[in-house]
Design an enzyme around this catalytic site. Structure first.
Site, PDB file in Angstrom:
ATOM      1  N   HIS A  63       0.847  -1.195   0.000  1.00  0.00           N
ATOM      2  CA  HIS A  63       0.000   0.000   0.000  1.00  0.00           C
ATOM      3  C   HIS A  63       0.877   1.237   0.000  1.00  0.00           C
ATOM      4  O   HIS A  63       1.733   1.419   0.876  1.00  0.00           O
ATOM      5  CB  HIS A  63      -0.947  -0.019   1.200  1.00  0.00           C
ATOM      6  N   ALA A  64       0.630   2.087  -0.985  1.00  0.00           N
ATOM      7  CA  ALA A  64       1.549   3.183  -1.301  1.00  0.00           C
ATOM      8  C   ALA A  64       1.795   4.145  -0.135  1.00  0.00           C
ATOM      9  O   ALA A  64       2.924   4.564   0.102  1.00  0.00           O
ATOM     10  CB  ALA A  64       0.991   3.943  -2.506  1.00  0.00           C
ATOM     11  N   GLU A  66       1.696   3.794   3.041  1.00  0.00           N
ATOM     12  CA  GLU A  66       2.190   3.255   4.316  1.00  0.00           C
ATOM     13  C   GLU A  66       3.716   3.318   4.331  1.00  0.00           C
ATOM     14  O   GLU A  66       4.422   2.315   4.343  1.00  0.00           O
ATOM     15  CB  GLU A  66       1.640   1.825   4.503  1.00  0.00           C
ATOM     16  N   ARG A 113      -3.382   4.709  -1.973  1.00  0.00           N
ATOM     17  CA  ARG A 113      -3.218   3.350  -1.433  1.00  0.00           C
ATOM     18  C   ARG A 113      -2.914   2.302  -2.513  1.00  0.00           C
ATOM     19  O   ARG A 113      -2.083   1.425  -2.320  1.00  0.00           O
ATOM     20  CB  ARG A 113      -4.523   2.970  -0.707  1.00  0.00           C
ATOM     21  N   ASN A 130      -3.668  -5.720  -2.103  1.00  0.00           N
ATOM     22  CA  ASN A 130      -3.920  -6.671  -1.017  1.00  0.00           C
ATOM     23  C   ASN A 130      -5.347  -7.222  -1.042  1.00  0.00           C
ATOM     24  O   ASN A 130      -5.821  -7.791  -0.055  1.00  0.00           O
ATOM     25  CB  ASN A 130      -3.606  -6.058   0.343  1.00  0.00           C
ATOM     26  N   ARG A 131      -6.011  -7.075  -2.172  1.00  0.00           N
ATOM     27  CA  ARG A 131      -7.283  -7.753  -2.459  1.00  0.00           C
ATOM     28  C   ARG A 131      -7.179  -8.537  -3.758  1.00  0.00           C
ATOM     29  O   ARG A 131      -8.155  -9.104  -4.214  1.00  0.00           O
ATOM     30  CB  ARG A 131      -8.429  -6.728  -2.591  1.00  0.00           C
ATOM     31  N   HIS A 183       2.685  -3.626   6.819  1.00  0.00           N
ATOM     32  CA  HIS A 183       1.743  -2.545   6.519  1.00  0.00           C
ATOM     33  C   HIS A 183       1.773  -1.537   7.669  1.00  0.00           C
ATOM     34  O   HIS A 183       2.501  -1.712   8.645  1.00  0.00           O
ATOM     35  CB  HIS A 183       0.319  -3.104   6.414  1.00  0.00           C
ATOM     36  N   SER A 184       0.949  -0.502   7.529  1.00  0.00           N
ATOM     37  CA  SER A 184       0.646   0.364   8.671  1.00  0.00           C
ATOM     38  C   SER A 184      -0.785   0.847   8.481  1.00  0.00           C
ATOM     39  O   SER A 184      -1.283   0.824   7.344  1.00  0.00           O
ATOM     40  CB  SER A 184       1.602   1.555   8.755  1.00  0.00           C
ATOM     41  N   TYR A 185      -1.484   1.309   9.488  1.00  0.00           N
ATOM     42  CA  TYR A 185      -0.934   1.422  10.821  1.00  0.00           C
ATOM     43  C   TYR A 185      -1.852   0.673  11.782  1.00  0.00           C
ATOM     44  O   TYR A 185      -2.849   0.082  11.348  1.00  0.00           O
ATOM     45  CB  TYR A 185      -0.843   2.922  11.231  1.00  0.00           C
ATOM     46  N   TYR A 237     -10.643  -6.569  10.448  1.00  0.00           N
ATOM     47  CA  TYR A 237     -11.863  -6.664   9.626  1.00  0.00           C
ATOM     48  C   TYR A 237     -11.642  -7.743   8.570  1.00  0.00           C
ATOM     49  O   TYR A 237     -10.503  -8.104   8.292  1.00  0.00           O
ATOM     50  CB  TYR A 237     -12.208  -5.329   8.963  1.00  0.00           C
ATOM     51  N   GLU A 260       1.033  -4.867  11.099  1.00  0.00           N
ATOM     52  CA  GLU A 260       0.669  -3.450  10.999  1.00  0.00           C
ATOM     53  C   GLU A 260       1.555  -2.679  11.970  1.00  0.00           C
ATOM     54  O   GLU A 260       1.424  -2.818  13.185  1.00  0.00           O
ATOM     55  CB  GLU A 260      -0.806  -3.236  11.379  1.00  0.00           C
TER      56      GLU A 260
HETATM   57  N1  ING Z   1      -4.506  -3.223   6.443  1.00  0.00           N
HETATM   58  C1  ING Z   1      -4.744  -4.494   5.813  1.00  0.00           C
HETATM   59  C2  ING Z   1      -5.596  -4.336   4.555  1.00  0.00           C
HETATM   60  O1  ING Z   1      -5.190  -4.870   3.544  1.00  0.00           O
HETATM   61  C3  ING Z   1      -5.565  -6.790   6.427  1.00  0.00           C
HETATM   62  C4  ING Z   1      -5.355  -5.377   6.821  1.00  0.00           C
HETATM   63  C5  ING Z   1      -4.546  -7.577   5.976  1.00  0.00           C
HETATM   64  C6  ING Z   1      -6.800  -7.327   6.553  1.00  0.00           C
HETATM   65  C7  ING Z   1      -4.776  -8.882   5.617  1.00  0.00           C
HETATM   66  C8  ING Z   1      -7.038  -8.633   6.222  1.00  0.00           C
HETATM   67  C9  ING Z   1      -6.014  -9.415   5.732  1.00  0.00           C
HETATM   68  O2  ING Z   1      -6.653  -3.700   4.594  1.00  0.00           O
HETATM   69  C10 ING Z   1      -3.898  -2.175   5.872  1.00  0.00           C
HETATM   70  N2  ING Z   1      -3.547  -1.163   6.670  1.00  0.00           N
HETATM   71  O3  ING Z   1      -3.633  -2.145   4.723  1.00  0.00           O
HETATM   72 ZN    ZN Z   2      -1.794  -1.747   4.044  1.00  0.00          ZN
END
Ligand code: ING
Ligand code: ZN
Length: 297
Positions: A63-64, A66, A113, A130-131, A183-185, A237, A260
């Protein structure tokens, strides 16, 4: 390199190349692919050549915005190379997994992000990397709308940045025992699953090593360095298509964690540079705990 300020991509890549040139016996740099805008995805391999060493993957900057993540990961690289004679594992480290987004946060929008993919049929830009990984892609905590921050992309591994990571693991013969993504935060140590509130069969091991990391972090960082341990979907979440779920489910890498880093919200993504060193020392303490756990597998 120094850790009193945040660095541009060129500096980080230049530092990696410098290490590979200066210490060719312990490290080498390869580009595992290119980003949407054509920037290299540089991985440094750090190893002192001991036989049967476990391998650990570490990435940052998915994520950019962070910024503390690439900063801490480069600090870890520095420490491992400087102490290479003591290494008990092989490390493969990608400090900036989203180079286009990272540069965009310096030039245009500090809080960007996603990556910089242009969507067909939408004015909006960017996929949440990250999705975009290929386990339970498109489930809870994702969006099909390119304008959302959690847009999962047009399909699993649709993005060159995530696809390069997948391809790297498919081609690698290393004995990966851990997959750490910074990652953060929020100060969390998260383990799978993210796709829903279930946990993997060996979650007790992940919980135990997670707690050991939290203890080591507190020792390294002091009273405010409290990190919460738990599975992602319950602790934070639900989010599907994350890298740690994919590493655990598909690659079968035992110790998969999303860490994080600081802080807990005072500065959030815009963490002042004076916190880089203390935060990076915490991240390093966590890496050392996981290294130890990998050794006894
Ligand atoms: N948090 C992560 C995100 O991708 C995460 C949190 C990671 C949730 C892995 C579920 C699985 O949203 C941040 N800050 O990017
Ligand atoms: Zn992140």
């Amino acid at each position: 390199m120094e850790w009193s300020s945040y660095h541009r991509l060129e500096d980080i890549h230049g530092y990696m190349d410098y290490l590979a040139e200066t210490f060719p016996d312990v490290c080498s740099v390869v580009s595992i692919g290119n980003s949407v805008e054509g920037r290299p995805l540089k991985v440094i391999r750090i190893s002192n050549g001991k036989a049967n060493a476990p391998a650990l993957w570490i990435d940052g900057g998915i994520h950019a915005r962070e910024w503390i993540s690439p900063a801490a990961v480069t600090y870890i690289i520095n420490h491992l190379v400087e102490n290479s004679e003591d290494l008990e594992a092989d490390y493969y480290i990608l400090p900036v997994a989203n180079p286009d987004g990272y540069e965009y946060t310096f030039t245009r929008d500090r809080l960007w992000r996603k990556n910089r993919k242009r969507s067909v049929g939408s004015q909006c830009t960017g996929v949440d990397l990250n999705r975009n990984f290929g386990y339970r892609w498109g489930g809870l905590g994702t969006s099909k709308d390119p304008c959302r921050e959690i847009y999962a992309g047009s399909g699993p591994f649709s993005e060159p940045e995530t696809n390069a990571i997948r391809y790297f693991f498919e081609a690698s013969a290393a004995n990966f025992k851990a997959y750490l993504t910074f990652h953060s935060y929020g100060q969390y140590i998260l383990y799978p699953w993210g796709y829903d509130k279930r946990v993997p069969p060996d979650y007790a091991d992940l919980e135990m090593v997670g707690k050991q990391m939290a203890t080591a972090i507190k020792k390294a960082g002091g009273a405010n360095s409290v990190y919460t341990v738990g599975n992602s979907a319950t602790t934070l979440y639900a989010a599907s298509g994350g890298s740690d779920d994919w590493a655990k489910a598909i690659l079968k890498i035992k110790y998969a964690y999303t860490i994080e880093l600081r802080d807990t919200g005072k500065y959030g993504f815009v963490l002042p540079a004076r916190y880089i060193t203390p935060t990076a020392k915490e991240a390093l303490a966590a890496v050392m705990v996981v290294t130890e756990a990998c050794k006894s597998l």
